[in-house]
Design a protein around this motif. Structure first.
Motif, PDB file in Angstrom:
ATOM      1  N   LYS A  80       1.710   1.245  19.016  1.00 43.51           N
ATOM      2  CA  LYS A  80       3.139   1.603  17.999  1.00 43.51           C
ATOM      3  C   LYS A  80       3.711   2.978  18.833  1.00 43.51           C
ATOM      4  CE  LYS A  80       5.567   1.767  13.772  1.00 43.51           C
ATOM      5  NZ  LYS A  80       5.234   1.183  12.173  1.00 43.51           N
ATOM      6  N   CYS A  95       5.714  -2.945  14.669  1.00 45.72           N
ATOM      7  CA  CYS A  95       5.960  -2.770  13.455  1.00 45.72           C
ATOM      8  C   CYS A  95       4.697  -2.503  12.549  1.00 45.72           C
ATOM      9  CB  CYS A  95       7.021  -3.787  12.641  1.00 45.72           C
ATOM     10  SG  CYS A  95       8.469  -3.788  13.593  1.00 45.72           S
ATOM     11  N   GLY A  97       1.387  -1.320  10.304  1.00 47.71           N
ATOM     12  CA  GLY A  97       0.451  -0.312  10.503  1.00 47.71           C
ATOM     13  C   GLY A  97      -0.675  -0.512   9.303  1.00 47.71           C
ATOM     14  N   HIS A 101       2.310   1.947   5.920  1.00 41.17           N
ATOM     15  CA  HIS A 101       3.014   1.650   6.808  1.00 41.17           C
ATOM     16  C   HIS A 101       3.223   0.128   7.110  1.00 41.17           C
ATOM     17  CE1 HIS A 101       2.979   5.463   8.521  1.00 41.17           C
ATOM     18  NE2 HIS A 101       1.734   5.697   8.524  1.00 41.17           N
ATOM     19  N   GLN A 104       5.969  -1.305   5.182  1.00 39.31           N
ATOM     20  CA  GLN A 104       7.318  -0.809   5.517  1.00 39.31           C
ATOM     21  C   GLN A 104       7.501  -1.998   6.642  1.00 39.31           C
ATOM     22  OE1 GLN A 104       6.772   3.110   7.088  1.00 39.31           O
ATOM     23  NE2 GLN A 104       6.820   3.800   5.115  1.00 39.31           N
ATOM     24  N   THR A 105       6.903  -2.856   6.914  1.00 38.92           N
ATOM     25  CA  THR A 105       7.019  -4.020   7.994  1.00 38.92           C
ATOM     26  C   THR A 105       8.176  -4.829   7.783  1.00 38.92           C
ATOM     27  OG1 THR A 105       4.571  -4.043   8.568  1.00 38.92           O
ATOM     28  CG2 THR A 105       6.280  -5.889   9.524  1.00 38.92           C
ATOM     29  N   GLU A 108      11.287  -2.439   8.598  1.00 36.98           N
ATOM     30  CA  GLU A 108      11.276  -2.386  10.055  1.00 36.98           C
ATOM     31  C   GLU A 108      12.051  -3.620  10.867  1.00 36.98           C
ATOM     32  OE1 GLU A 108       7.910   0.182  11.872  1.00 36.98           O
ATOM     33  OE2 GLU A 108       7.045  -0.815  10.203  1.00 36.98           O
TER      34      GLU A 108
END
Length: 424
Positions: A80, A95, A97, A101, A104-105, A108
């Motif tokens: 990333k 995208c 994590g 994170h 949030q995919t 994104e």
């Protein structure tokens, strides 16, 4: 179109990647991906990422602990960081994590879709469904905590996500790719495999179609309150279920608990092939060919393993431990990371990829020939045992800039000096 392409069981490791290694992983991971895209295209890189054995080998060649769950987190994080600045050039986006994170995919994906033109809303839905299938529809005792989504400008994608079983000390990695079966909920997996963790509920199995239909009908006809009452009644008189039928075979990687690299973890003929190819090509001939000063035999040995990660067929990655012999591991297994060699590997590969962008493929072609020579020579090559190889690496580790989470490797005391100190 989507399917589950494989999975991996890994010892659950905690801790963080030190900054000095994370930076190198970011650079090497990105340039390896660039080389694969240059030779074979973006779709082939996605296929590699969807293959659990290749993914583990990829992390091992970058200096992560060869068998641990940390490879998943560190590789996705490194890619990333390394590929995001190149997204416009490569048409590839990373995208998600770990933890927050991962959540949030979808956001994104919708943002990137608006920028490059794919249907971000549909891919956001795909992201949620993939996570739901492996956390709810398939209940195997692993709780998801990481979700990485790789997507190209034309909407092809791969998901790599990981769950943990804290009681068992294991992690399980799930790989998905956007080709194969036509449904998320009707047998999207090639299969599910792994060490027995108890009872597994798999509502995506084709044999569970009547169960899925029945659940929808119950919700529509009698409502959730009635379902709760029925469930409570069943629990009182529950009969232990019979064992479920065995699942079909799946590309499934199971890594051992031991941290040290043992002879049984490495296919010796492949190691000897790489060593023989490096010895035949280095140091002078290969250095002159690549026009990179200072590249010696040890760097070429690492380049031979990196070349295999770029060019090797899937069957070449059944022993991921072998790739840890390129750049060691952050915990000092099989030896400390040889930072000087690591940096030279990056320099050679970076130079080769940059020249290839200008239409000069000679250096990338030389690395490809190194892989070809390794495979040719392994049929008859001999060489040191794994123990001998590792012992020599550890002996020379200070010379190579050996470093681990425990610090820099120090030169061993000469025998005479040691005896004098012992007399005192």
């Amino acid at each position: 179109m989507t399917r589950r392409s494989g999975s991996a069981d890994l010892p659950l490791h905690h801790g963080r990647v030190p900054a000095w290694l994370a930076q190198r992983m970011t650079t090497l991971g990105a340039v390896i991906c660039e080389a694969i895209i240059h030779h074979y295209g973006r779709d082939e890189l996605l296929r590699r990422l969807a293959h659990p054995f290749w993914f583990q080998s990829f992390g091992a060649v970058m200096g992560m602990d060869w068998h641990s769950s940390g490879i998943t987190t560190s590789v996705i994080g490194a890619l990333k960081r390394g590929l995001t600045p190149l997204a416009g050039e490569l048409g590839l986006h990373v995208c998600g994590g770990r933890g927050r994170h991962s959540r949030q995919t979808p956001t994104e994906l919708e943002r990137i879709g608006a920028q490059v033109g794919f249907d971000g809303h549909a891919l956001a839905k795909a992201s949620r469904l993939v996570a739901k299938v492996d956390s709810a529809a398939v209940q195997d005792g692993f709780d998801l905590y990481l979700h990485g989504f790789f997507v190209t400008d034309d909407g092809q994608w791969v998901v790599v996500q990981q769950g943990m079983n804290g009681d068992g000390g294991l992690a399980r990695r799930y790989h998905w790719q956007s080709e194969g079966l036509a449904s998320f909920v009707e047998a999207p997996h090639a299969a599910i495999d792994g060490k027995k963790q108890g009872e597994i509920i798999n509502l995506t199995d084709a044999r569970a179609a009547s169960s899925r239909r029945g659940q929808i009908a119950m919700l529509r006809e009698i409502g959730p309150d009635a379902i709760v009452r029925e469930f409570a009644a069943l629990e009182r008189d529950r009969i232990p279920p019979s064992l479920s039928p065995a699942q079909l075979a799946l590309p499934h990687l199971v890594m051992p608990a031991h941290h040290d690299v043992r002879p049984k973890d490495v296919i010796a003929r492949r190691l000897h092939g790489a060593l023989a190819a490096a010895a035949d090509s280095a140091p002078a001939d290969f250095s002159e060919l690549l026009l990179v000063p200072g590249v010696g035999a040890r760097t070429v040995r690492s380049l031979a393993m990196v070349a295999e990660v770029v060019h090797g067929a899937p069957c070449r990655f059944t022993d991921p431990a072998r790739f840890s012999l390129a750049h060691g591991g952050k915990d000092g297994q099989p030896f400390a990371v040889p930072t000087k060699i690591y940096d030279q590997t990056i320099s050679v590969l970076r130079s080769a990829v940059d020249r290839a962008k200008l239409g000069q493929d000679d250096r990338l072609a030389a690395i490809a020939r190194l892989d070809q020579e390794s495979r040719r020579l392994e049929r008859g090559a001999t060489g040191p045992s794994l123990d001998e190889y590792v012992a020599e690496e550890r002996r020379r580790s200070p010379e190579y800039g050996g470093r681990s989470v425990f610090g820099w490797e120090q030169p061993a005391l000469e025998e005479n000096t040691r005896r004098q100190l012992d007399r005192r």
